[in-house]
Motif scaffolding. Sequence first.
Motif, mmCIF file in Angstrom:
data_model
loop_
_atom_site.group_PDB
_atom_site.id
_atom_site.type_symbol
_atom_site.label_atom_id
_atom_site.label_comp_id
_atom_site.label_asym_id
_atom_site.label_seq_id
_atom_site.Cartn_x
_atom_site.Cartn_y
_atom_site.Cartn_z
ATOM 1 N N TYR A 1 5.901 10.585 -25.780
ATOM 2 C CA TYR A 1 5.445 10.961 -24.440
ATOM 3 C C TYR A 1 6.150 10.073 -23.434
ATOM 4 N N PHE A 2 6.026 10.426 -22.165
ATOM 5 C CA PHE A 2 6.620 9.619 -21.109
ATOM 6 C C PHE A 2 5.567 9.284 -20.075
ATOM 7 N N LEU A 3 5.418 7.994 -19.812
ATOM 8 C CA LEU A 3 4.588 7.535 -18.711
ATOM 9 C C LEU A 3 5.457 7.591 -17.472
ATOM 10 N N GLU A 4 4.972 8.250 -16.429
ATOM 11 C CA GLU A 4 5.751 8.414 -15.203
ATOM 12 C C GLU A 4 4.911 7.926 -14.031
ATOM 13 N N ILE A 5 5.470 7.040 -13.239
ATOM 14 C CA ILE A 5 4.805 6.552 -12.036
ATOM 15 C C ILE A 5 5.650 6.990 -10.847
ATOM 16 N N ASN A 6 5.101 7.887 -10.043
ATOM 17 C CA ASN A 6 5.799 8.395 -8.861
ATOM 18 C C ASN A 6 5.387 7.588 -7.641
ATOM 19 N N THR A 7 6.374 7.056 -6.942
ATOM 20 C CA THR A 7 6.141 6.357 -5.686
ATOM 21 C C THR A 7 7.031 6.996 -4.625
ATOM 22 N N LEU A 8 6.822 6.615 -3.383
ATOM 23 C CA LEU A 8 7.678 7.139 -2.325
ATOM 24 C C LEU A 8 9.113 6.654 -2.470
ATOM 25 N N ARG A 9 9.300 5.537 -3.150
ATOM 26 C CA ARG A 9 10.640 4.958 -3.318
ATOM 27 C C ARG A 9 11.348 5.411 -4.585
ATOM 28 N N GLY A 10 10.640 6.142 -5.451
ATOM 29 C CA GLY A 10 11.286 6.595 -6.678
ATOM 30 C C GLY A 10 10.294 6.794 -7.807
ATOM 31 N N ILE A 11 10.831 7.086 -8.972
ATOM 32 C CA ILE A 11 10.036 7.365 -10.161
ATOM 33 C C ILE A 11 10.375 6.349 -11.239
ATOM 34 N N ALA B 1 0.853 -1.188 0.000
ATOM 35 C CA ALA B 1 0.000 0.000 0.000
ATOM 36 C C ALA B 1 0.888 1.236 0.000
ATOM 37 N N GLN B 2 0.680 2.108 -0.989
ATOM 38 C CA GLN B 2 1.523 3.291 -1.121
ATOM 39 C C GLN B 2 0.780 4.370 -1.903
ATOM 40 N N ASP B 3 1.200 5.607 -1.708
ATOM 41 C CA ASP B 3 0.669 6.713 -2.486
ATOM 42 C C ASP B 3 1.359 6.707 -3.847
ATOM 43 N N LEU B 4 0.563 6.801 -4.902
ATOM 44 C CA LEU B 4 1.080 6.757 -6.268
ATOM 45 C C LEU B 4 0.528 7.910 -7.081
ATOM 46 N N GLU B 5 1.307 8.333 -8.065
ATOM 47 C CA GLU B 5 0.812 9.269 -9.062
ATOM 48 C C GLU B 5 1.216 8.727 -10.423
ATOM 49 N N VAL B 6 0.243 8.580 -11.313
ATOM 50 C CA VAL B 6 0.476 8.118 -12.675
ATOM 51 C C VAL B 6 0.272 9.322 -13.585
ATOM 52 N N ARG B 7 1.297 9.637 -14.391
ATOM 53 C CA ARG B 7 1.211 10.797 -15.273
ATOM 54 C C ARG B 7 1.730 10.448 -16.658
ATOM 55 N N VAL B 8 1.200 11.162 -17.656
ATOM 56 C CA VAL B 8 1.756 11.119 -19.003
ATOM 57 C C VAL B 8 2.199 12.544 -19.311
ATOM 58 N N ILE B 9 3.456 12.673 -19.735
ATOM 59 C CA ILE B 9 4.080 13.974 -19.940
ATOM 60 C C ILE B 9 4.606 14.052 -21.372
ATOM 61 N N ASN B 10 4.434 15.212 -22.005
ATOM 62 C CA ASN B 10 4.986 15.361 -23.352
ATOM 63 C C ASN B 10 6.466 15.753 -23.269
ATOM 64 N N VAL B 11 7.116 15.895 -24.423
ATOM 65 C CA VAL B 11 8.563 16.123 -24.436
ATOM 66 C C VAL B 11 8.984 17.468 -23.866
ATOM 67 N N VAL B 12 8.073 18.436 -23.774
ATOM 68 C CA VAL B 12 8.422 19.728 -23.182
ATOM 69 C C VAL B 12 8.023 19.807 -21.707
ATOM 70 N N GLY B 13 7.557 18.677 -21.141
ATOM 71 C CA GLY B 13 7.274 18.624 -19.710
ATOM 72 C C GLY B 13 5.852 18.927 -19.306
ATOM 73 N N LYS B 14 4.959 19.128 -20.271
ATOM 74 C CA LYS B 14 3.553 19.395 -19.948
ATOM 75 C C LYS B 14 2.838 18.085 -19.623
ATOM 76 N N VAL B 15 2.105 18.081 -18.504
ATOM 77 C CA VAL B 15 1.345 16.898 -18.099
ATOM 78 C C VAL B 15 0.055 16.848 -18.913
ATOM 79 N N VAL B 16 -0.149 15.741 -19.645
ATOM 80 C CA VAL B 16 -1.356 15.596 -20.453
ATOM 81 C C VAL B 16 -2.357 14.618 -19.829
ATOM 82 N N TYR B 17 -1.921 13.871 -18.815
ATOM 83 C CA TYR B 17 -2.800 12.965 -18.074
ATOM 84 C C TYR B 17 -2.217 12.783 -16.683
#
Length: 86
Positions: free
Chosen positions: A68-78, A27-43
């Motif tokens: 694009y880049f799928l990014e999953i942020n966790t407390l232990r890393g990205i 169980a952990q806090d997560l953030e799922v994001r999709v970012i374009n090449v200039v750093g704008k979050v699109v999801y």
Amino acid sequence: GTSIESLDVYPNPSRDIFNVSFTSKEAQDLEVRVINVVGKVVYTEEFNQFDGTYIKSISLENCPRAVYFLEINTLRGIINKKIVLQ
């Protein structure tokens, strides 16, 4: 070093929709994001104390064809994964 297992993004490349799946081992806090090449979050999607399997279809049909880049942020890393919209 993260507690995410079995990350899969398919189809990649795609014309509009990407399916994303992974398993959180604890169980952990997560953030799922999709970012374009200039750093704008699109999801973005946030979870508090998420535990288990995540399966989601993410539509980028209104976004320009690009890398694009799928990014999953966790407390232990990205975790980053490149996705291509063609």
